[in-house]
Scaffold this motif. Structure first.
Motif, PDB file in Angstrom:
ATOM      1  N   ASP A  29       1.066  -1.106   0.113  1.00 27.16           N
ATOM      2  CA  ASP A  29      -0.690   0.002  -0.236  1.00 27.16           C
ATOM      3  C   ASP A  29       0.928   1.142  -0.189  1.00 27.16           C
ATOM      4  O   ASP A  29       0.519   2.483  -0.561  1.00 27.16           O
ATOM      5  N   LEU A  30       2.163   1.279   0.727  1.00 28.77           N
ATOM      6  CA  LEU A  30       2.675   2.353   0.632  1.00 28.77           C
ATOM      7  C   LEU A  30       3.440   2.375  -0.348  1.00 28.77           C
ATOM      8  O   LEU A  30       3.765   3.736  -1.334  1.00 28.77           O
ATOM      9  N   ASP A  31       4.328   1.361  -1.395  1.00 32.59           N
ATOM     10  CA  ASP A  31       4.297   1.664  -2.448  1.00 32.59           C
ATOM     11  C   ASP A  31       3.312   2.363  -3.724  1.00 32.59           C
ATOM     12  O   ASP A  31       4.027   3.100  -4.283  1.00 32.59           O
ATOM     13  N   PHE A  32       2.214   1.418  -3.738  1.00 30.96           N
ATOM     14  CA  PHE A  32       0.797   2.391  -4.007  1.00 30.96           C
ATOM     15  C   PHE A  32       0.329   3.912  -4.374  1.00 30.96           C
ATOM     16  O   PHE A  32       0.655   4.679  -5.350  1.00 30.96           O
ATOM     17  N   ILE A  33       1.268   4.568  -2.753  1.00 29.38           N
ATOM     18  CA  ILE A  33       0.638   5.688  -2.627  1.00 29.38           C
ATOM     19  C   ILE A  33       2.061   6.156  -3.024  1.00 29.38           C
ATOM     20  O   ILE A  33       1.900   7.175  -3.963  1.00 29.38           O
ATOM     21  N   LEU A  34       3.390   5.884  -2.945  1.00 31.00           N
ATOM     22  CA  LEU A  34       4.109   6.663  -3.824  1.00 31.00           C
ATOM     23  C   LEU A  34       4.184   6.675  -5.170  1.00 31.00           C
ATOM     24  O   LEU A  34       5.667   7.588  -5.911  1.00 31.00           O
ATOM     25  N   GLU A  35       4.138   5.392  -5.871  1.00 28.35           N
ATOM     26  CA  GLU A  35       3.638   5.516  -7.063  1.00 28.35           C
ATOM     27  C   GLU A  35       2.770   6.930  -7.737  1.00 28.35           C
ATOM     28  O   GLU A  35       3.558   7.402  -8.838  1.00 28.35           O
ATOM     29  N   ALA A  36       2.035   7.089  -6.889  1.00 24.79           N
ATOM     30  CA  ALA A  36       1.424   8.075  -6.764  1.00 24.79           C
ATOM     31  C   ALA A  36       2.144   9.419  -6.959  1.00 24.79           C
ATOM     32  O   ALA A  36       2.078  10.239  -8.165  1.00 24.79           O
ATOM     33  N   GLY A  37       2.506   9.386  -6.596  1.00 19.81           N
ATOM     34  CA  GLY A  37       3.880  10.941  -6.207  1.00 19.81           C
ATOM     35  C   GLY A  37       4.437  10.425  -7.445  1.00 19.81           C
ATOM     36  O   GLY A  37       4.951  11.154  -7.901  1.00 19.81           O
ATOM     37  N   ARG A  38       4.969   9.845  -8.035  1.00 16.65           N
ATOM     38  CA  ARG A  38       5.967   9.402  -8.874  1.00 16.65           C
ATOM     39  C   ARG A  38       5.726  10.068  -9.799  1.00 16.65           C
ATOM     40  O   ARG A  38       6.484  10.546 -11.155  1.00 16.65           O
ATOM     41  N   LEU A  39       4.372   9.969 -10.312  1.00  7.21           N
ATOM     42  CA  LEU A  39       3.978   9.605 -11.810  1.00  7.21           C
ATOM     43  C   LEU A  39       2.985  11.403 -11.677  1.00  7.21           C
ATOM     44  O   LEU A  39       2.625  11.114 -12.494  1.00  7.21           O
ATOM     45  N   SER A  40       3.814  12.055 -10.573  1.00  7.25           N
ATOM     46  CA  SER A  40       2.940  12.792 -11.087  1.00  7.25           C
ATOM     47  C   SER A  40       3.615  14.377 -11.747  1.00  7.25           C
ATOM     48  O   SER A  40       4.411  13.828 -12.080  1.00  7.25           O
ATOM     49  N   PRO A  41       2.606  14.917 -12.617  1.00  7.43           N
ATOM     50  CA  PRO A  41       3.230  15.874 -12.879  1.00  7.43           C
ATOM     51  C   PRO A  41       4.271  16.991 -12.589  1.00  7.43           C
ATOM     52  O   PRO A  41       4.215  16.808 -10.766  1.00  7.43           O
ATOM     53  N   SER A  42       4.802  17.170 -13.535  1.00  9.46           N
ATOM     54  CA  SER A  42       5.908  18.336 -12.511  1.00  9.46           C
ATOM     55  C   SER A  42       6.136  20.016 -14.500  1.00  9.46           C
ATOM     56  O   SER A  42       7.177  18.918 -15.691  1.00  9.46           O
ATOM     57  N   SER A  43       6.266  20.464 -13.328  1.00 15.53           N
ATOM     58  CA  SER A  43       6.940  21.582 -14.853  1.00 15.53           C
ATOM     59  C   SER A  43       7.702  21.166 -15.145  1.00 15.53           C
ATOM     60  O   SER A  43       8.785  20.748 -14.988  1.00 15.53           O
ATOM     61  N   PHE A  44       7.903  21.444 -16.545  1.00 14.41           N
ATOM     62  CA  PHE A  44       9.151  21.207 -17.963  1.00 14.41           C
ATOM     63  C   PHE A  44       9.382  19.622 -17.635  1.00 14.41           C
ATOM     64  O   PHE A  44      10.564  19.095 -17.810  1.00 14.41           O
ATOM     65  N   GLY A  45       8.747  18.929 -16.208  1.00 11.13           N
ATOM     66  CA  GLY A  45       9.001  17.545 -16.082  1.00 11.13           C
ATOM     67  C   GLY A  45      10.231  17.332 -15.777  1.00 11.13           C
ATOM     68  O   GLY A  45      10.615  16.419 -15.202  1.00 11.13           O
ATOM     69  N   MET A  46      10.242  18.090 -14.878  1.00 12.16           N
ATOM     70  CA  MET A  46      11.591  18.216 -14.024  1.00 12.16           C
ATOM     71  C   MET A  46      11.826  17.101 -13.180  1.00 12.16           C
ATOM     72  O   MET A  46      12.760  16.717 -12.459  1.00 12.16           O
ATOM     73  N   GLU A  47      10.252  16.383 -12.658  1.00  4.60           N
ATOM     74  CA  GLU A  47      10.902  15.473 -11.218  1.00  4.60           C
ATOM     75  C   GLU A  47      11.333  16.517  -9.953  1.00  4.60           C
ATOM     76  O   GLU A  47      12.835  15.615  -9.925  1.00  4.60           O
ATOM     77  N   PRO A  48      11.144  17.348  -9.425  1.00  2.00           N
ATOM     78  CA  PRO A  48      12.277  18.060  -8.495  1.00  2.00           C
ATOM     79  C   PRO A  48      12.305  17.255  -6.993  1.00  2.00           C
ATOM     80  O   PRO A  48      12.349  18.588  -6.554  1.00  2.00           O
ATOM     81  N   TRP A  49      11.996  16.485  -6.869  1.00  2.00           N
ATOM     82  CA  TRP A  49      11.387  15.897  -5.778  1.00  2.00           C
ATOM     83  C   TRP A  49      12.322  14.599  -5.137  1.00  2.00           C
ATOM     84  O   TRP A  49      12.978  13.614  -6.004  1.00  2.00           O
ATOM     85  N   TYR A  50      12.464  14.361  -3.965  1.00  2.00           N
ATOM     86  CA  TYR A  50      12.798  12.931  -3.774  1.00  2.00           C
ATOM     87  C   TYR A  50      11.561  13.026  -1.941  1.00  2.00           C
ATOM     88  O   TYR A  50      10.841  13.845  -2.071  1.00  2.00           O
ATOM     89  N   PHE A  51      11.052  11.969  -2.220  1.00  2.00           N
ATOM     90  CA  PHE A  51      10.014  11.344  -1.411  1.00  2.00           C
ATOM     91  C   PHE A  51      11.409  10.805   0.022  1.00  2.00           C
ATOM     92  O   PHE A  51      11.248   9.316  -0.393  1.00  2.00           O
ATOM     93  N   ASN A  52      11.064  11.087   0.952  1.00  2.00           N
ATOM     94  CA  ASN A  52      11.900  10.637   2.111  1.00  2.00           C
ATOM     95  C   ASN A  52      11.100  10.398   3.284  1.00  2.00           C
ATOM     96  O   ASN A  52      10.729  10.146   3.883  1.00  2.00           O
ATOM     97  N   ILE A  53      11.264   8.727   3.595  1.00  2.00           N
ATOM     98  CA  ILE A  53      10.255   7.838   4.630  1.00  2.00           C
ATOM     99  C   ILE A  53      11.122   7.512   5.298  1.00  2.00           C
ATOM    100  O   ILE A  53      12.247   7.272   5.660  1.00  2.00           O
ATOM    101  N   ILE A  54      10.348   8.517   6.640  1.00  2.00           N
ATOM    102  CA  ILE A  54      10.843   8.213   8.098  1.00  2.00           C
ATOM    103  C   ILE A  54      10.116   6.980   8.725  1.00  2.00           C
ATOM    104  O   ILE A  54       8.618   7.303   8.823  1.00  2.00           O
ATOM    105  N   GLN A  55      10.256   5.750   8.878  1.00  6.69           N
ATOM    106  CA  GLN A  55       9.970   4.822   9.332  1.00  6.69           C
ATOM    107  C   GLN A  55      11.195   4.288  11.654  1.00  6.69           C
ATOM    108  O   GLN A  55      10.451   4.008  11.559  1.00  6.69           O
ATOM    109  N   LYS A  56      12.410   4.814  10.861  1.00  6.17           N
ATOM    110  CA  LYS A  56      12.268   5.046  12.498  1.00  6.17           C
ATOM    111  C   LYS A  56      11.655   5.436  13.733  1.00  6.17           C
ATOM    112  O   LYS A  56      11.873   6.991  13.470  1.00  6.17           O
ATOM    113  N   GLN A  57      11.409   5.274  14.501  1.00  4.21           N
ATOM    114  CA  GLN A  57      10.140   5.673  15.106  1.00  4.21           C
ATOM    115  C   GLN A  57      11.233   7.241  16.111  1.00  4.21           C
ATOM    116  O   GLN A  57      11.133   8.111  16.684  1.00  4.21           O
TER     117      GLN A  57
END
Ligand code: FMN
Length: 204
Positions: A29-57
């Motif tokens: 389910d987490l991967d499903f959600i992150l895919e929605a981020g990865r496939l998002s549109p971005s201006s000029f298609g630059m994908e200027p992001w990192y999706f950092n998942i903090i799991q350590k309590q």
């Protein structure tokens, strides 16, 4: 697709203030959600992001005081910190690679590169621009999460410098845009409060 079910998921999504600490989002389910981020549109298609998942309590505990002590930070299953690229989109080797993958004629590529260079050189702030793209990805991920029954809370209430220091980010390369807590609600969502359709929609 069932339109009613999709609209229901928009009602299901709310800014969840407290998550059930015992419930974890399954990897799938987490991967499903992150895919929605990865496939998002971005201006000029630059994908200027990192999706950092903090799991350590322990890391969530350290981050919480820098995030206005909000309980979502430590009670969520996954804490998503979206960072915006700040130097790569202005570097030729990066943006040339991003344009070149579209397999366009050489002449058109040159045109793109010229227009883009002019655009990026005139930006008041690369971070201001790339962070806006991160918000689009965040919105898609929250909507997708809601479709599969995962709650979320977008969080802008944080001290940017402190969060970046805790994460040990090289801020000449990336800076924090937005935080999204993900997990499962403890309390029922409050009634949705929105302006009426006619107050926000204009047909011109
Ligand atoms: C960019 C952004 C930043 C937000 N920051 C916070 C935050 O730091 N803490 C919080 O509890 N809610 C935060 N919210 C949630 C909003 O308060 C909430 O979305 C709004 O009141 C509408 O309520 P709803 O999302 O439950 O429908 C934020 C929302 C957005 C879009």
């Amino acid at each position: 697709m069932d339109k009613k079910a999709l609209t229901d998921s928009l009602y299901f999504r709310h800014a969840c203030k407290l998550f059930d600490e015992k419930k974890r989002i399954p990897k799938d389910d987490l991967d499903f959600i992150l895919e929605a981020g990865r496939l998002s549109p971005s201006s000029f298609g630059m994908e200027p992001w990192y999706f950092n998942i903090i799991q350590k309590q322990e890391l969530k505990e350290v981050l919480r005081p820098a995030c206005w002590d909000q309980p979502q930070i430590t009670s969520c299953s996954e804490l998503l910190i979206i960072t915006a690229k700040v130097d790569a989109p202005a570097r030729r080797e990066y943006y040339e690679k991003m344009f070149a993958r579209r397999e366009m004629p050489e002449e058109m590529l040159e045109k793109y590169l010229t227009v883009y260079k002019q655009f990026i050189d005139n930006l008041h702030s690369v971070y201001g621009w790339t962070a806006r793209q991160c918000y689009i990805a965040a919105a898609n991920m929250m909507s997708y999460a809601a479709m599969i029954g995962v709650d979320s809370c977008p969080i802008e209430g944080f001290e940017k410098d402190k969060v970046e220091e805790i994460l040990g980010l090289n801020t000449t390369k990336e800076q924090v845009a937005l935080i999204v807590a993900l997990g499962y609600r403890v309390n029922e969502a409050p009634e949705k409060k929105r302006l009426a359709f006619d107050e926000v929609v204009r047909f011109l």
